[in-house]
Design a protein around this motif. Structure first.
Motif, short mmCIF file in Angstrom:
data_model
loop_
_atom_site.label_atom_id
_atom_site.label_comp_id
_atom_site.label_asym_id
_atom_site.label_seq_id
_atom_site.Cartn_x
_atom_site.Cartn_y
_atom_site.Cartn_z
N LEU A 1 -96.13 7.74 55.59
CA LEU A 1 -97.16 8.25 55.94
C LEU A 1 -98.48 7.45 55.81
N GLY A 2 -98.85 6.75 55.11
CA GLY A 2 -99.74 5.67 55.09
C GLY A 2 -99.58 4.69 56.10
N GLY A 3 -98.33 4.04 56.25
CA GLY A 3 -98.07 3.22 57.55
C GLY A 3 -98.34 3.76 58.76
N LEU A 4 -97.72 5.14 58.91
CA LEU A 4 -98.10 5.85 60.37
C LEU A 4 -99.44 6.10 60.70
N ARG A 5 -100.37 6.56 59.38
CA ARG A 5 -101.75 6.85 59.65
C ARG A 5 -102.43 5.43 60.28
N ARG A 6 -102.01 4.35 59.69
CA ARG A 6 -102.67 3.03 60.03
C ARG A 6 -102.40 2.59 61.34
N SER A 7 -101.06 2.76 61.76
CA SER A 7 -100.26 2.44 63.08
C SER A 7 -100.63 3.05 64.32
N VAL A 8 -100.46 4.54 64.18
CA VAL A 8 -100.66 5.38 64.99
C VAL A 8 -101.53 6.53 64.98
N GLY A 9 -102.12 6.79 64.06
CA GLY A 9 -103.11 7.75 63.60
C GLY A 9 -102.71 8.87 63.03
N ALA A 10 -103.53 9.66 62.60
CA ALA A 10 -103.39 10.86 61.62
C ALA A 10 -102.61 11.98 62.69
N ASP A 11 -103.18 11.97 64.00
CA ASP A 11 -102.72 13.01 64.54
C ASP A 11 -101.34 12.83 65.67
N HIS A 12 -100.85 11.81 65.15
CA HIS A 12 -99.35 11.69 66.08
C HIS A 12 -98.53 12.41 65.61
N PRO A 13 -97.52 12.83 66.55
CA PRO A 13 -96.28 13.58 66.09
C PRO A 13 -95.50 12.93 64.81
N PHE A 14 -95.33 11.60 65.02
CA PHE A 14 -94.66 10.93 63.77
C PHE A 14 -95.36 11.42 62.45
N THR A 15 -96.85 11.09 62.61
CA THR A 15 -97.50 11.34 61.39
C THR A 15 -97.57 12.64 60.92
N LEU A 16 -97.47 13.48 61.77
CA LEU A 16 -97.68 15.02 61.63
C LEU A 16 -96.19 15.43 60.91
N ALA A 17 -95.22 14.96 61.48
CA ALA A 17 -93.88 15.43 60.92
C ALA A 17 -93.75 14.86 59.53
N CYS A 18 -94.34 13.42 59.09
CA CYS A 18 -94.09 13.01 57.97
C CYS A 18 -95.02 13.66 56.92
N ALA A 19 -96.14 14.08 57.39
CA ALA A 19 -97.18 14.72 56.50
C ALA A 19 -96.77 16.12 56.18
N ASN A 20 -95.88 16.86 57.13
CA ASN A 20 -95.22 18.00 56.81
C ASN A 20 -94.25 17.95 55.79
N GLY A 21 -93.50 16.88 55.92
CA GLY A 21 -92.52 16.66 54.96
C GLY A 21 -93.17 16.14 53.46
N TYR A 22 -94.03 15.24 53.69
CA TYR A 22 -94.66 15.01 52.18
C TYR A 22 -95.34 16.23 51.36
N ALA A 23 -95.85 17.11 52.13
CA ALA A 23 -96.31 18.29 51.46
C ALA A 23 -95.09 18.98 50.85
N THR A 24 -93.85 19.13 51.49
CA THR A 24 -92.97 19.45 51.09
C THR A 24 -92.54 19.00 49.64
N ASP A 25 -92.51 17.74 49.41
CA ASP A 25 -92.34 16.70 48.48
C ASP A 25 -92.93 17.35 47.32
N LEU A 26 -94.56 17.31 47.61
CA LEU A 26 -95.45 18.08 46.76
C LEU A 26 -95.09 19.01 46.04
N PHE A 27 -94.88 20.18 46.88
CA PHE A 27 -94.56 21.42 46.46
C PHE A 27 -93.19 21.34 45.44
N GLY A 28 -92.26 20.49 45.90
CA GLY A 28 -91.06 20.46 45.10
C GLY A 28 -91.03 19.78 43.74
N LEU A 29 -92.42 19.10 43.56
CA LEU A 29 -92.80 18.54 42.21
C LEU A 29 -93.64 18.91 41.72
N GLY A 30 -94.12 20.53 42.15
CA GLY A 30 -95.11 21.31 41.36
C GLY A 30 -96.61 20.93 41.50
#
Length: 612
Positions: free
Chosen positions: A503-532
């Protein structure tokens, strides 16, 4: 072979056995090394030369051609050249030429295919023909053969209609040493043959011939000669296509500097090289720079040559590719639709570049969430293109992607076939193969085989690191996909580490609103939910949903998935009901994704990678 020649020449001449043997003994005494084949060939050649001098002269021309069959159309090209009177009379009329070829076959000096279209001369015969030539005769015949090959050049190597002719010509180029020809017209045949191989997807042959031309012409013509530079442009294209991207980039940079100095920035060949530099930028992950360069090139092309000029359309095609890689599927769709219409107006059905435009448009629609529309665009393809042609592979991959998103059972088999064909065509480390593997992994995960998806993605990520580098958007996007299958196995901590870095790399390379970044952020949010870590997770999920609504629109399937994830833990039953209804409308009743929604599971927004 000696016995076959003996039988053929006796049948052709009517010589009795005793007469033939007497001639055999006489010739054997005259030769320094009278092997049976050498003597039998000498008798047949002398008999043909005495009976039909023009037919023998045609055979002599074959000494400078390759092992491949020699088409009568190739020999017919000699009619435009200065020739001895009898030979000119023979090649000037098709029926006389074909009669001479039959005569050569009758004397056993070559084989003729059943339709009488191609002459096949044995290498031994070609060798013995060459040995009997004086240096002056050798030079004369070599010049005739080179001119004959150039005269047979159909031109426009991008047009599939001319490819059968090029298939007849190209096997003979090296043996006739056209690379050493002293005229521009003959060297242009070499450049056209390089492009013919490339247009047909045979990148290895294109690279080999272009490399030989560049090496030879740099020595004989100079590094800044126009044709040397043009061959260098084609070599860079082929190098990039076979995965040697660093070499392609350096060569293109050198070539473009030289062309701008020797020619000018508006020269057609200079613009073509600049277009190729855009492809180098895409490979390096510099999508914004590629868009800027290709946009400038397109303005120049249209000003100089018009909107429907073939290379202008290729430039427009590349600009659409830039926009796709930047996540601007609407902009790419506008260009691809226009390019497709223009190509259909000037090219025949079945032309590979029409398929390229269709595949690009289908990917645009896929990116916009119109999976049915993507399939329909590809279903309308007309004409036959080999299934392993690069454009056909791209179209097949998009078809597999669309089938998967529509929940169709053939999604896995289509992705499997495409990955196999792509690997066979390009090898394991090519970026197209890696993208096909990512698509196959997505299909395997959607079909309920997370173990296979993990295996495929893990291997793809390692190879992306090796081929494109750690910070390339494709490496990071594939890593986000790997995090998804790791997450599916319940290893949220490991998935979080992967996603956080990606996510950090994608935000730097293609920006926070790129579809790659949004997909990664969506997954990262799920990681965080899973970790409480629910507060940070909810903030990220909501932010991702809002960004997706702005970028992709509120009804895009991935926006709806992000919305479902954002309201899943909010305690708002009405919001969950609305999200469920919106997903059912987008995907249709009975779609497998709705089963996961009914079970209250979080949704992934998987990534498929566009061609570079």
């Amino acid at each position: 072979m000696a016995l076959d020649l003996s039988a053929a020449v006796r049948a052709a001449t009517g010589w009795p056995v005793a007469d033939y043997l007497e001639r055999y003994e006489t010739l054997a005494e005259e030769l320094a090394f009278p092997t049976p084949i050498r003597v039998a060939w000498g008798l047949a050649a002398d008999a043909l030369r005495a009976h039909a001098p023009a037919a023998y002269q045609l055979l002599e021309l074959c000494a400078f051609l390759g092992n491949a069959p020699v088409s009568w159309r190739l020999l017919w090209g000699a009619r435009m050249l200065p020739l001895p009177a009898e030979l000119a009379r023979t090649v000037g009329i098709e029926r006389r030429l074909k009669a001479a070829l039959r005569l050569i076959g009758k004397y056993g000096l070559a084989d003729l295919d059943p339709p009488g279209e191609h002459l096949i001369v044995h290498p031994l015969v070609r060798g013995m023909l060459g040995q009997g030539l004086s240096s002056e005769r050798h030079g004369t015949l070599l010049g005739t053969v080179r001119g004959m090959l150039a005269a047979a050049d159909p031109g426009d190597p991008d047009d599939p209609a001319g490819h059968p002719r090029y298939a007849e010509l190209t096997p003979h180029l090296i043996h006739s040493d056209v690379l050493g020809a002293g005229t521009e017209e003959i060297r242009q045949l070499v450049i056209n043959a390089v492009r013919y191989h490339y247009a047909g997807g045979d990148y290895d042959s294109s690279r080999a011939l272009a490399a030989a031309a560049v090496a030879r012409w740099r020595d004989t013509l100079g590094e800044h000669d126009e044709q040397t530079l043009l061959a260098s442009f084609h070599l860079a294209n082929a190098l990039r296509a076979v995965g040697r991207t660093a070499e392609a980039r350096l060569l293109n940079e050198q070539t473009l500097r030289a062309q701008r100095e020797v020619l000018d920035g508006d020269d057609e060949t200079t613009l073509a090289t600049a277009n190729s530099v855009g492809a180098d930028l895409r490979i390096r992950g510099h999508f914004g720079q590629a868009r800027q360069l290709d946009g400038d090139n397109l303005v120049r092309y249209r000003r100089l040559f018009g909107e429907s000029f073939p290379t202008a359309l290729r430039c427009a095609n590349n600009l659409a590719a830039d926009l796709r890689l930047l996540g601007d599927f609407r902009g790419a769709r506008t260009i691809d639709e226009q390019t497709l219409r223009q190509r259909q107006a000037i090219l025949a059905d079945g032309h590979p570049e029409i398929l390229s435009s269709r595949a690009g448009l289908a990917f645009d629609l896929f990116g916009l969430g119109d999976y049915t529309g993507a399939g329909e665009v590809l279903a309308a393809v007309r004409g036959e293109i080999p299934e392993d042609h690069p454009f056909a592979l791209w179209a097949a991959r998009v078809a597999a992607m669309a089938a998967r998103r529509r929940g169709l059972p053939e999604g896995v088999s289509l992705a499997e076939t495409t990955a196999t064909l792509t690997r066979r065509r390009f090898g394991d480390l090519h970026v197209e193969t890696l993208a096909a593997v990512v698509t196959l992994a997505n299909a395997a995960r959607a079909a309920g085989d997370p173990d296979r998806a993990h295996e495929l993605l893990e291997r793809a990520v390692i190879r992306y690191h090796s081929v494109l580098g750690d910070d390339h958007p494709f490496t990071l996007a594939a890593s986000a996909g790997l995090a998804g299958v790791v997450r599916a196995s319940g290893r949220h901590g490991e998935a979080r580490r992967i996603d956080q870095e990606a996510l950090g790399g994608l935000r730097r390379s293609v920006g926070a609103d790129h579809p790659f970044t949004l997909a990664c952020a969506n997954g990262y949010a799920t990681d965080l939910f899973g970790l409480g870590e629910r507060q940070e997770a909810q903030q990220l999920a909501t932010d991702t949903w809002q960004r997706s609504m702005l970028v992709r629109g509120p009804e895009h399937p991935d926006t709806l998935a992000c919305g479902w994830n954002a309201v899943l833990d909010g305690g708002d039953e009405e919001a969950r009901h609305q999200a469920t209804a919106a997903l059912a409308k987008a995907y249709g009743e009975g779609h497998p994704l709705l089963v996961r929604v009914a079970a209250g599971e979080r949704l992934e927004t998987d990534l498929d990678l566009p061609p570079l």
